[in-house]
Design a protein around this motif. Structure first.
Motif, short mmCIF file in Angstrom:
data_model
loop_
_atom_site.label_atom_id
_atom_site.label_comp_id
_atom_site.label_asym_id
_atom_site.label_seq_id
_atom_site.Cartn_x
_atom_site.Cartn_y
_atom_site.Cartn_z
N VAL A 187 0.86 -1.18 0.00
CA VAL A 187 0.00 0.00 0.00
C VAL A 187 0.90 1.23 0.00
O VAL A 187 1.77 1.38 0.87
N GLN A 188 0.70 2.10 -0.98
CA GLN A 188 1.50 3.33 -1.07
C GLN A 188 0.63 4.53 -0.70
O GLN A 188 -0.55 4.59 -1.08
N ILE A 189 1.23 5.46 0.05
CA ILE A 189 0.55 6.71 0.41
C ILE A 189 1.20 7.84 -0.36
O ILE A 189 2.41 8.04 -0.27
N TRP A 190 0.37 8.59 -1.09
CA TRP A 190 0.87 9.66 -1.95
C TRP A 190 0.33 11.02 -1.51
O TRP A 190 -0.86 11.15 -1.22
N ASP A 191 1.22 12.01 -1.48
CA ASP A 191 0.84 13.41 -1.34
C ASP A 191 0.57 13.92 -2.74
O ASP A 191 1.51 14.15 -3.53
N ILE A 226 -0.99 5.95 9.68
CA ILE A 226 0.13 6.29 8.79
C ILE A 226 1.04 7.38 9.36
O ILE A 226 2.09 7.66 8.78
N ARG A 227 0.69 7.97 10.51
CA ARG A 227 1.52 9.05 11.08
C ARG A 227 2.72 8.51 11.86
O ARG A 227 3.70 9.23 12.06
N VAL A 228 2.61 7.25 12.33
CA VAL A 228 3.65 6.75 13.24
C VAL A 228 4.58 5.81 12.49
O VAL A 228 4.27 5.25 11.44
N LYS A 229 5.78 5.62 13.08
CA LYS A 229 6.82 4.83 12.42
C LYS A 229 6.39 3.37 12.25
O LYS A 229 6.57 2.79 11.18
N ASP A 230 5.86 2.78 13.31
CA ASP A 230 5.32 1.42 13.21
C ASP A 230 3.81 1.54 13.11
O ASP A 230 3.12 1.64 14.13
N PRO A 231 3.27 1.55 11.89
CA PRO A 231 1.89 1.99 11.70
C PRO A 231 0.82 0.97 12.08
O PRO A 231 -0.35 1.34 12.22
N VAL A 232 1.17 -0.31 12.23
CA VAL A 232 0.14 -1.33 12.40
C VAL A 232 -0.54 -1.20 13.76
O VAL A 232 0.10 -1.30 14.80
N ILE A 233 -1.85 -0.96 13.73
CA ILE A 233 -2.65 -0.93 14.96
C ILE A 233 -3.12 -2.34 15.28
O ILE A 233 -3.00 -2.81 16.40
N CYS A 264 2.79 15.41 -5.74
CA CYS A 264 3.02 14.23 -6.58
C CYS A 264 4.19 13.41 -6.04
O CYS A 264 5.09 13.00 -6.78
N LYS A 265 4.15 13.19 -4.73
CA LYS A 265 5.27 12.52 -4.07
C LYS A 265 4.76 11.38 -3.19
O LYS A 265 3.80 11.54 -2.43
N ARG A 266 5.40 10.22 -3.30
CA ARG A 266 5.07 9.09 -2.43
C ARG A 266 5.71 9.33 -1.07
O ARG A 266 6.92 9.57 -0.99
N ILE A 267 4.91 9.26 -0.01
CA ILE A 267 5.45 9.55 1.32
C ILE A 267 5.60 8.30 2.19
O ILE A 267 6.35 8.33 3.17
N ARG A 268 4.90 7.21 1.83
CA ARG A 268 5.04 5.97 2.61
C ARG A 268 4.76 4.76 1.73
O ARG A 268 3.96 4.83 0.79
N SER A 269 5.40 3.66 2.07
CA SER A 269 5.09 2.36 1.49
C SER A 269 4.83 1.40 2.64
O SER A 269 5.68 1.25 3.52
N LEU A 270 3.67 0.79 2.64
CA LEU A 270 3.27 -0.08 3.74
C LEU A 270 3.20 -1.53 3.26
O LEU A 270 2.45 -1.84 2.33
N GLU A 271 3.99 -2.37 3.88
CA GLU A 271 3.99 -3.79 3.53
C GLU A 271 3.27 -4.58 4.62
O GLU A 271 2.95 -4.06 5.67
N GLY A 272 3.03 -5.84 4.32
CA GLY A 272 2.36 -6.69 5.30
C GLY A 272 1.40 -7.67 4.66
O GLY A 272 1.32 -8.83 5.06
N HIS A 273 0.67 -7.21 3.64
CA HIS A 273 -0.23 -8.12 2.94
C HIS A 273 0.56 -9.05 2.02
O HIS A 273 1.56 -8.65 1.41
N GLY A 274 0.07 -10.29 1.90
CA GLY A 274 0.75 -11.28 1.07
C GLY A 274 0.13 -11.43 -0.30
O GLY A 274 0.56 -12.29 -1.08
N ALA A 275 -0.87 -10.63 -0.63
CA ALA A 275 -1.52 -10.70 -1.94
C ALA A 275 -2.13 -9.33 -2.23
O ALA A 275 -2.01 -8.39 -1.43
N ARG A 276 -2.81 -9.24 -3.38
CA ARG A 276 -3.32 -7.93 -3.83
C ARG A 276 -4.23 -7.28 -2.80
O ARG A 276 -4.96 -7.95 -2.07
#
Length: 413
Positions: A171-175, A216-223, A179-191
């Motif tokens: 999952v990518q978070i874009w400003d 998405i504001r914190v370093k370790d984002p998973v709640i 037009c800038k990507r600010i975060r990339s979130l991994e964790g899911h194993g499929a689409r």
């Protein structure tokens, strides 16, 4: 024809009462008196009922009316001349069509979303494009490359940041302003086929059957990671008070979650096909609508406060999307096999307000303009169609608001 006759029935009733019972029984005020005698009982108790030799003065309001040619009395003519509220006319053709090359015909994806800033985000193949409804300008936000594709897009409530779900589970978070990507979130194993925002918390649902809640504001984002679905998660929606999350799966299940539990607080199992279409009512707290796929075809309504089913309507075809109007108590559904229709329903009676056609493939994508007047639909026929579906919002003084401005231009890229 049936709808028109139902609409004219109250007028016909008043006309008959006016002609048969006299002026006193034609006015709407008499309805209040009737209710004391029970619904549907229109018989008054006139003092001269079956009396012999009723005087002319009591029978005829105006003696001259005896010599008029019209069979309808004066009071009834006044009733007929009273202005009736005009029925809202919904255009049957879109006012704008955009070409959307490579818009995928995949039921499980969510590739169109409209922001509060009046910008439409569309995932086409490996790219995300942004189309401004104010200027008609198109920009390419990102290209994921030949090894990846966009599987979902979702705007934050304020409309400046966009979440992009991908085929590889990222999952990518874009400003979008920069037009800038600010975060990339991994964790899911499929689409990641579905996402929904709750302030700074993003819920993402995947083919790996899991749901992630991330700040998405914190370093370790998973709640938390929510597990319960046995197949792909294809629908996610936060309630308007942000307290409940509804999820639909390819396992035909509809689950309700809260922020404090990793297991569903409610499980609805009545659907008999995939549940992608989910919509919370903005008009009634705890009212949820859901729609089932090809083998189900039903729109169901639920009270999530009492965990109880309310009603069900068989639409006759696959339900791909549901969305409530912000301005009136109506809901729009889009459909796939076999009719490819867009239907606007009046809640709670679920009478059809309008049926819109034109797409030649399943209507898999749906979004609404910030003012609530316009809907955009997308399909595998590679078009986006814009429809004037709902009335404008009313301002505080009761006046109708202004519509959005749509300049010319008919290609998304």
């Amino acid at each position: 024809g049936g709808t028109g006759s139902r609409e004219s029935q109250p007028l016909l009733n008043m006309l008959l009462r006016s002609e048969l019972l006299g002026a006193d029984y034609a006015s709407p005020k008499s309805d209040k008196g009737e209710s004391k005698r029970g619904p549907g009982n229109f018989m008054p108790e006139p003092s001269n009922l079956f009396r012999f030799k009723t005087s002319l003065d009591t029978m005829v309001e105006d003696p001259r009316s005896i010599y008029e040619l019209s069979p309808v009395g004066g009071n009834s003519r006044r009733l007929l001349s009273t202005p009736r509220k005009a029925k809202r006319k919904i255009p049957k053709i879109p006012f704008k069509v955009l070409d959307a090359p490579s818009l995928q015909d995949d039921f499980y994806l969510n590739l169109v979303d409209w922001s509060a800033m009046n910008v439409l985000a569309v995932g086409l193949g490996s790219c995300v494009y942004l189309w401004s409804a104010c200027t008609s300008k198109v920009i390419k936000l990102c290209d994921l490359g030949p090894e990846n594709t966009v599987t979902s897009v979702s705007w934050t409530q304020r409309g400046t940041h966009l979440a992009v779900g991908t085929n590889i589970g990222e999952v990518q978070i874009w400003d979008t302003g920069k037009c800038k990507r600010i975060r990339s979130l991994e964790g899911h194993g499929a689409r990641v086929g579905t996402m929904s925002w709750n302030s700074h918390t993003l819920a993402s649902g995947s083919r790996d059957r899991s749901i992630f809640l991330r700040d998405i504001r914190v370093k370790d984002p998973v709640i938390s990671q929510l597990s319960g679905h046995k197949q792909e998660v294809c629908g996610l929606r936060w309630s308007f008070d942000d307290n409940q999350l509804a999820s639909g799966g390819n396992d035909n299940k509809l689950f309700i979650w809260d922020m404090h539990s990793t297991t569903p607080v409610t499980r609805f199992v009545e659907h008999s096909a995939a549940v992608k279409a989910i919509a919370w009512s903005p008009h009634q707290h705890g009212l949820l609508a859901s729609g089932g796929g090809t083998a189900d075809r039903c729109i169901r309504f639920w009270n999530t406060l009492t965990s109880s089913p309310l009603s069900c309507v068989d639409t006759g075809s696959q339900v791909c999307n549901l969305m409530w109007s912000k301005n009136v108590n109506e809901i729009v559904s889009t459909h796939g096999y076999s009719l490819n229709q867009i239907i606007i329903w009046k809640y709670p009676f679920m009478s059809k307000v309008a049926t819109l056609t034109g797409h030649t493939y399943r209507v898999l994508y749906l979004a609404m303009s910030p003012d609530g007047q316009t809907i955009v639909t997308g399909a595998g026929d590679e078009t986006l169609r814009f429809w004037n579906a709902f009335p404008p919002p009313k301002s505080k003084d009761g006046a109708l608001g202004q519509s959005l401005l749509f300049p010319a231009g008919n290609d998304l890229r």
